[in-house]
Design an enzyme around this catalytic site. Structure first.
Site, short mmCIF file in Angstrom:
data_model
loop_
_atom_site.label_atom_id
_atom_site.label_comp_id
_atom_site.label_asym_id
_atom_site.label_seq_id
_atom_site.Cartn_x
_atom_site.Cartn_y
_atom_site.Cartn_z
N HIS A 62 0.84 -1.20 0.00
CA HIS A 62 0.00 0.00 0.00
C HIS A 62 0.87 1.25 0.00
O HIS A 62 1.82 1.36 0.77
CB HIS A 62 -0.92 0.03 1.22
CG HIS A 62 -1.81 1.24 1.25
ND1 HIS A 62 -2.81 1.43 0.32
CD2 HIS A 62 -1.83 2.34 2.05
CE1 HIS A 62 -3.43 2.58 0.57
NE2 HIS A 62 -2.84 3.16 1.61
N SER A 63 0.55 2.19 -0.89
CA SER A 63 1.24 3.48 -0.99
C SER A 63 2.74 3.25 -1.24
O SER A 63 3.11 2.62 -2.22
CB SER A 63 0.97 4.30 0.27
OG SER A 63 1.29 5.66 0.09
N MET A 64 3.62 3.72 -0.37
CA MET A 64 5.04 3.46 -0.55
C MET A 64 5.30 1.97 -0.71
O MET A 64 6.17 1.55 -1.50
CB MET A 64 5.85 3.99 0.63
CG MET A 64 7.36 3.75 0.50
SD MET A 64 8.33 4.26 1.95
CE MET A 64 8.17 2.78 2.94
N SER A 70 -1.59 -0.97 -4.21
CA SER A 70 -2.71 -0.27 -3.60
C SER A 70 -2.36 1.18 -3.29
O SER A 70 -1.30 1.47 -2.72
CB SER A 70 -3.11 -0.99 -2.30
OG SER A 70 -3.97 -0.22 -1.50
#
Length: 256
Positions: A95-97, A122
């Protein structure tokens, strides 16, 4: 919590070990995040899936360790830490990073000839989509304001000065890693990619998420769910279904 006998317990956390599961899910945290964010995922999927959540240096019980503020270096270290965990099919979820780290780790595994069955990216723009963001250069209050705007951190934590000062170095280092990352031109993975994004995510538009298709030579699909950057906090059941449907289709036979 359990770790593999071959692991030192620093990087790979198994909150609900499932040693006989036919599939392993590796979860990559967001900026400032820790392995414990994925404890509910492990609880929901065990014992059918062996969930490994990564713990990056500079947070929680690894707070005293030097931060890794470069995505490539972090991916190298994660790749090394995950060696030996591919004794069954792997799926990556970031997720993200974490999506960028998972992408780079998948590339390293594929160079070894043993990549994941799928990468779930994500809440993150495609590796080739950049914004001129400089959150890591802000003062402490500026970083705290950014995190609050994402609604991914408990407000009680952000109101506790002592606790927030403890996580600020990790946040700043992670933002530096993300904001200075540049994918190699034409970088792809061979595994299919599933992009998942909230329809009101200020950090990733639907078009920016759709561009993950340019970074795989395998299949691609895009799921848009209601919510912002941390849509998955409220749409956990939807995310778990996406993961479960894929894992059921790509699991190794149960051992006798």
């Amino acid at each position: 919590m359990s770790v593999s006998p071959a692991d030192d317990g620093l990087w790979c956390r198994r909150f609900h070990p499932a040693p006989d599961a036919p599939h392993r899910l590796v979860c990559f945290p967001h900026a400032g995040g820790s392995a414990s964010y994925y404890l509910p995922v492990a609880a929901a999927l065990s014992p059918g899936v062996d969930v490994v959540a990564l713990q990056y240096p500079g947070r929680q019980d690894r707070r005293a360790e030097p931060l890794l503020d470069d995505i490539g270096t972090l991916a190298d270290r994660v790749h090394e830490a995950l060696r030996g965990w591919d004794d069954r099919p792997l799926t990556f979820f970031g997720h993200s990073m974490g999506a960028l780290v998972a992408f780079e780790v998948a590339r390293r595994f594929e160079r070894d000839g043993r990549g994941p069955t799928r990468l779930f990216a994500s809440g993150r723009r495609a590796p080739s989509r950049y914004r001129d963001e400089k959150v890591h250069l802000r003062d402490d209050d500026g970083i705290i304001a950014e995190v609050k705007s994402m609604s991914g951190t408990d407000d009680r934590l952000l109101g506790d000065d002592e606790l927030i000062r403890m996580i600020l170095p990790a946040l700043r280092g992670d933002y530096r890693a993300v904001e200075t990352y540049r994918a190699e031109p034409g970088a792809t993975v061979a595994c299919p990619v599933s992009a998942v994004v909230g329809d009101d995510d200020p950090k990733t538009t639907v078009d920016e998420a759709r561009d993950w298709e340019r970074h795989t030579t395998g299949g691609f699909d895009l799921t848009v769910l209601p919510g912002g950057h941390f849509y998955l906090n409220d749409r956990a059941a939807d995310v778990l279904k996406l993961l479960g449907d894929h894992i059921v289709a790509h699991s190794a036979p149960q051992s006798a």
